[in-house]
Design a protein around this motif. Structure first.
Motif, PDB file in Angstrom:
ATOM      1  N   LEU A 110     -10.736 -22.619 -35.254  1.00 20.31           N
ATOM      2  CA  LEU A 110     -11.105 -21.470 -34.434  1.00 20.31           C
ATOM      3  C   LEU A 110     -10.230 -21.369 -33.183  1.00 20.31           C
ATOM      4  CD1 LEU A 110     -15.008 -21.548 -34.677  1.00 20.31           C
ATOM      5  CD2 LEU A 110     -13.388 -20.199 -36.023  1.00 20.31           C
ATOM      6  N   THR A 111      -9.870 -22.524 -32.618  1.00 17.38           N
ATOM      7  CA  THR A 111      -8.986 -22.528 -31.448  1.00 17.38           C
ATOM      8  C   THR A 111      -7.608 -21.981 -31.808  1.00 17.38           C
ATOM      9  OG1 THR A 111     -10.142 -24.447 -30.516  1.00 17.38           O
ATOM     10  CG2 THR A 111      -7.953 -23.968 -29.650  1.00 17.38           C
ATOM     11  N   PHE A 112      -7.083 -22.409 -32.945  1.00 17.39           N
ATOM     12  CA  PHE A 112      -5.777 -21.910 -33.378  1.00 17.39           C
ATOM     13  C   PHE A 112      -5.845 -20.416 -33.665  1.00 17.39           C
ATOM     14  CE2 PHE A 112      -2.545 -21.118 -36.699  1.00 17.39           C
ATOM     15  CZ  PHE A 112      -1.414 -21.479 -35.982  1.00 17.39           C
ATOM     16  N   ALA A 113      -6.938 -19.973 -34.295  1.00 12.72           N
ATOM     17  CA  ALA A 113      -7.100 -18.540 -34.576  1.00 12.72           C
ATOM     18  C   ALA A 113      -7.133 -17.735 -33.280  1.00 12.72           C
ATOM     19  CB  ALA A 113      -8.371 -18.309 -35.382  1.00 12.72           C
ATOM     20  N   ALA A 114      -7.780 -18.282 -32.245  1.00 14.92           N
ATOM     21  CA  ALA A 114      -7.835 -17.595 -30.955  1.00 14.92           C
ATOM     22  C   ALA A 114      -6.450 -17.488 -30.336  1.00 14.92           C
ATOM     23  CB  ALA A 114      -8.780 -18.328 -30.008  1.00 14.92           C
ATOM     24  N   ALA A 115      -5.660 -18.571 -30.435  1.00 14.39           N
ATOM     25  CA  ALA A 115      -4.302 -18.550 -29.881  1.00 14.39           C
ATOM     26  C   ALA A 115      -3.424 -17.546 -30.614  1.00 14.39           C
ATOM     27  CB  ALA A 115      -3.690 -19.952 -29.952  1.00 14.39           C
ATOM     28  N   VAL A 116      -3.543 -17.501 -31.937  1.00  8.49           N
ATOM     29  CA  VAL A 116      -2.773 -16.533 -32.724  1.00  8.49           C
ATOM     30  C   VAL A 116      -3.179 -15.106 -32.350  1.00  8.49           C
ATOM     31  CG1 VAL A 116      -2.390 -15.621 -35.051  1.00  8.49           C
ATOM     32  CG2 VAL A 116      -2.354 -18.089 -34.655  1.00  8.49           C
ATOM     33  N   GLY A 117      -4.481 -14.880 -32.220  1.00 11.78           N
ATOM     34  CA  GLY A 117      -4.954 -13.547 -31.857  1.00 11.78           C
ATOM     35  C   GLY A 117      -4.426 -13.102 -30.500  1.00 11.78           C
ATOM     36  N   LEU A 118      -4.489 -13.979 -29.509  1.00  9.72           N
ATOM     37  CA  LEU A 118      -4.002 -13.638 -28.174  1.00  9.72           C
ATOM     38  C   LEU A 118      -2.507 -13.353 -28.184  1.00  9.72           C
ATOM     39  CD1 LEU A 118      -5.946 -16.279 -26.060  1.00  9.72           C
ATOM     40  CD2 LEU A 118      -6.207 -13.797 -25.897  1.00  9.72           C
ATOM     41  N   TYR A 119      -1.756 -14.229 -28.832  1.00  5.10           N
ATOM     42  CA  TYR A 119      -0.297 -14.102 -28.859  1.00  5.10           C
ATOM     43  C   TYR A 119       0.147 -12.828 -29.590  1.00  5.10           C
ATOM     44  CZ  TYR A 119       4.402 -15.033 -30.722  1.00  5.10           C
ATOM     45  OH  TYR A 119       5.714 -14.932 -31.109  1.00  5.10           O
ATOM     46  N   GLU A 120      -0.369 -12.606 -30.782  1.00  5.00           N
ATOM     47  CA  GLU A 120       0.073 -11.453 -31.563  1.00  5.00           C
ATOM     48  C   GLU A 120      -0.398 -10.134 -30.962  1.00  5.00           C
ATOM     49  OE1 GLU A 120      -0.683 -11.831 -35.732  1.00  5.00           O
ATOM     50  OE2 GLU A 120       0.512 -13.667 -35.925  1.00  5.00           O
ATOM     51  N   GLU A 121      -1.592 -10.112 -30.402  1.00 13.56           N
ATOM     52  CA  GLU A 121      -2.061  -8.871 -29.786  1.00 13.56           C
ATOM     53  C   GLU A 121      -1.314  -8.567 -28.495  1.00 13.56           C
ATOM     54  OE1 GLU A 121      -3.948  -6.749 -31.471  1.00 13.56           O
ATOM     55  OE2 GLU A 121      -3.633  -8.319 -32.960  1.00 13.56           O
ATOM     56  N   ALA A 122      -0.922  -9.603 -27.749  1.00 14.28           N
ATOM     57  CA  ALA A 122      -0.115  -9.378 -26.550  1.00 14.28           C
ATOM     58  C   ALA A 122       1.215  -8.720 -26.914  1.00 14.28           C
ATOM     59  CB  ALA A 122       0.130 -10.701 -25.824  1.00 14.28           C
ATOM     60  N   LEU A 123       1.786  -9.129 -28.053  1.00 14.09           N
ATOM     61  CA  LEU A 123       3.062  -8.555 -28.487  1.00 14.09           C
ATOM     62  C   LEU A 123       2.876  -7.171 -29.101  1.00 14.09           C
ATOM     63  CD1 LEU A 123       4.193 -11.387 -27.962  1.00 14.09           C
ATOM     64  CD2 LEU A 123       5.372 -11.260 -30.155  1.00 14.09           C
ATOM     65  N   PHE A 124       2.053  -7.094 -30.145  1.00 10.64           N
ATOM     66  CA  PHE A 124       1.994  -5.882 -30.960  1.00 10.64           C
ATOM     67  C   PHE A 124       1.079  -4.799 -30.412  1.00 10.64           C
ATOM     68  CE2 PHE A 124       3.240  -9.176 -34.054  1.00 10.64           C
ATOM     69  CZ  PHE A 124       4.461  -8.653 -34.403  1.00 10.64           C
ATOM     70  N   ARG A 125       0.276  -5.116 -29.427  1.00 11.25           N
ATOM     71  CA  ARG A 125      -0.540  -4.098 -28.809  1.00 11.25           C
ATOM     72  C   ARG A 125      -0.107  -3.893 -27.340  1.00 11.25           C
ATOM     73  NH1 ARG A 125      -1.296  -3.971 -33.973  1.00 11.25           N
ATOM     74  NH2 ARG A 125      -1.899  -6.166 -33.953  1.00 11.25           N
ATOM     75  N   VAL A 188      -9.576  -6.941 -28.445  1.00 12.24           N
ATOM     76  CA  VAL A 188      -8.793  -6.812 -29.679  1.00 12.24           C
ATOM     77  C   VAL A 188      -8.375  -8.192 -30.186  1.00 12.24           C
ATOM     78  CG1 VAL A 188      -6.754  -5.776 -30.709  1.00 12.24           C
ATOM     79  CG2 VAL A 188      -7.974  -4.560 -28.924  1.00 12.24           C
ATOM     80  N   ALA A 189      -7.979  -9.088 -29.283  1.00 13.26           N
ATOM     81  CA  ALA A 189      -7.613 -10.446 -29.688  1.00 13.26           C
ATOM     82  C   ALA A 189      -8.804 -11.176 -30.300  1.00 13.26           C
ATOM     83  CB  ALA A 189      -7.077 -11.221 -28.485  1.00 13.26           C
ATOM     84  N   ALA A 190     -10.005 -10.896 -29.787  1.00 15.10           N
ATOM     85  CA  ALA A 190     -11.210 -11.537 -30.335  1.00 15.10           C
ATOM     86  C   ALA A 190     -11.488 -11.056 -31.762  1.00 15.10           C
ATOM     87  CB  ALA A 190     -12.407 -11.254 -29.438  1.00 15.10           C
ATOM     88  N   ILE A 191     -11.273  -9.762 -32.030  1.00 18.19           N
ATOM     89  CA  ILE A 191     -11.425  -9.262 -33.408  1.00 18.19           C
ATOM     90  C   ILE A 191     -10.458  -9.992 -34.333  1.00 18.19           C
ATOM     91  CG2 ILE A 191     -11.179  -7.263 -34.930  1.00 18.19           C
ATOM     92  CD1 ILE A 191     -11.921  -5.466 -32.618  1.00 18.19           C
ATOM     93  N   HIS A 192      -9.202 -10.080 -33.896  1.00 25.14           N
ATOM     94  CA  HIS A 192      -8.156 -10.742 -34.680  1.00 25.14           C
ATOM     95  C   HIS A 192      -8.510 -12.204 -34.919  1.00 25.14           C
ATOM     96  CE1 HIS A 192      -3.495 -10.852 -35.293  1.00 25.14           C
ATOM     97  NE2 HIS A 192      -4.107 -11.668 -36.133  1.00 25.14           N
ATOM     98  N   ALA A 193      -8.949 -12.895 -33.862  1.00 27.10           N
ATOM     99  CA  ALA A 193      -9.292 -14.315 -33.969  1.00 27.10           C
ATOM    100  C   ALA A 193     -10.490 -14.536 -34.890  1.00 27.10           C
ATOM    101  CB  ALA A 193      -9.581 -14.881 -32.584  1.00 27.10           C
ATOM    102  N   ALA A 194     -11.483 -13.663 -34.776  1.00 26.18           N
ATOM    103  CA  ALA A 194     -12.674 -13.802 -35.625  1.00 26.18           C
ATOM    104  C   ALA A 194     -12.309 -13.631 -37.090  1.00 26.18           C
ATOM    105  CB  ALA A 194     -13.724 -12.772 -35.215  1.00 26.18           C
ATOM    106  N   TRP A 195     -11.461 -12.652 -37.380  1.00 22.88           N
ATOM    107  CA  TRP A 195     -11.051 -12.430 -38.766  1.00 22.88           C
ATOM    108  C   TRP A 195     -10.352 -13.667 -39.332  1.00 22.88           C
ATOM    109  CZ3 TRP A 195     -11.707  -8.822 -42.550  1.00 22.88           C
ATOM    110  CH2 TRP A 195     -10.860  -8.919 -43.655  1.00 22.88           C
ATOM    111  N   ASN A 196      -9.330 -14.152 -38.630  1.00 24.85           N
ATOM    112  CA  ASN A 196      -8.576 -15.307 -39.122  1.00 24.85           C
ATOM    113  C   ASN A 196      -9.422 -16.572 -39.155  1.00 24.85           C
ATOM    114  OD1 ASN A 196      -6.356 -13.667 -39.313  1.00 24.85           O
ATOM    115  ND2 ASN A 196      -5.220 -14.592 -37.635  1.00 24.85           N
TER     116      ASN A 196
END
Length: 276
Positions: A110-125, A188-196
């Motif tokens: 879950l921690t890794f998913a949160a980091a991925v969500g934050l990183y990718e949403e910062a870039l792509f959004r 938005v990062a939380a949605i992404h993290a929850a999904w992954n």
């Protein structure tokens, strides 16, 4: 001095790709989690620079003050989407689960998913919309971001044309529209993290072609690839396109009524965004 929209848009694309590829050497040196956190911090610095060039606050680019309510709401939205897709697949007999009980790995997943969500949403959004929206308008920026999101997932294991189209039409559309509607990176990062995190770390289903290791449940897939996503996982499924894409359509409607939509500069805006 305010940066010209076309000039800012021109530097945005190479910046986003530079930060995207920054993770590759960092991951080899520092591990996947730390590499993405560094990438996220770098994206924050770039976002502040973009905001200063546009003469707006960082909140305009999604960097609002994080709130527990917003983050939890994002996790609820992502969790409901995962649960809906999983229930439909289970009900059709295409997926079943057995208990593995790998509790010790859940926090890390879950921690890794949160980091991925934050990183990718910062870039792509945040950066993508921050740099391109003034030059292209909201809707064209959203469409290109969704297509790019799907295209970049075509390099993942087991990717197909169907999987890339599905990622664009579901995740790319949903996350972009949710960002436009709320202008809240953390939501938005939380949605992404929850999904992954829930898809891989809890349900043990493939996430963008990556098989989870030591998930809380062990998943067994035995349905048609078009409906289950096959080796790529549920993100390449027609069910996901319907469920997640439907949620994305709802956020598009919310965005349309939010008053935060920027028209392209070549059209006379009916309603000006708060920035103009």
């Amino acid at each position: 001095m305010t940066a010209r929209p076309r000039l800012l848009a021109g530097v945005t694309i190479p910046i986003v790709f530079a930060l995207l590829f920054l993770v590759l050497p960092l991951q080899a040196l520092a591990g996947g989690l730390l590499a993405r956190l560094i990438g996220f911090a770098a994206a924050y610095l770039v976002a502040r620079w973009m905001a200063s060039r546009r003469r707006v606050g960082p909140a305009q680019l999604g960097w609002v003050r994080p709130s527990v309510r917003s983050i939890m709401l994002g996790w609820v939205v992502g969790g409901l989407l995962v649960a809906t897709v999983a229930v439909v697949m289970a009900g059709a007999g295409w997926y079943s689960w057995s208990w593995s009980g790998a509790w010790s790995n859940l926090f890390g997943a879950l921690t890794f998913a949160a980091a991925v969500g934050l990183y990718e949403e910062a870039l792509f959004r945040s950066l993508w919309f921050g740099g391109l929206e003034p030059a292209l308008g909201t809707w064209l920026t959203l469409a290109i971001s969704a297509l790019l999101f799907g295209f970049l997932h075509s390099f993942n294991p087991g990717a197909t044309i169907v999987s890339s189209a599905s990622v664009a039409l579901s995740g790319g559309l949903l996350l972009g529209a949710a960002f436009v509607a709320r202008r809240d990176l953390w939501f938005v990062a939380a949605i992404h993290a929850a999904w992954n995190g829930l898809l891989g770390g809890v349900l043990g289903m493939p996430v963008s072609g990556n098989d989870p290791t030591d998930a809380l449940l062990t998943a067994e897939e035995r349905g048609p690839d078009l409906w289950t996503g096959g080796a790529f996982g549920p993100e390449a499924s027609l069910i996901t396109i319907a469920v997640v894409g439907g949620a994305g359509a709802w956020f598009i409607w919310k965005a349309h009524t939010s008053g935060m939509v920027t028209p392209p500069p070549w059209r006379e805006p009916a309603t000006r965004s708060p920035e103009h």
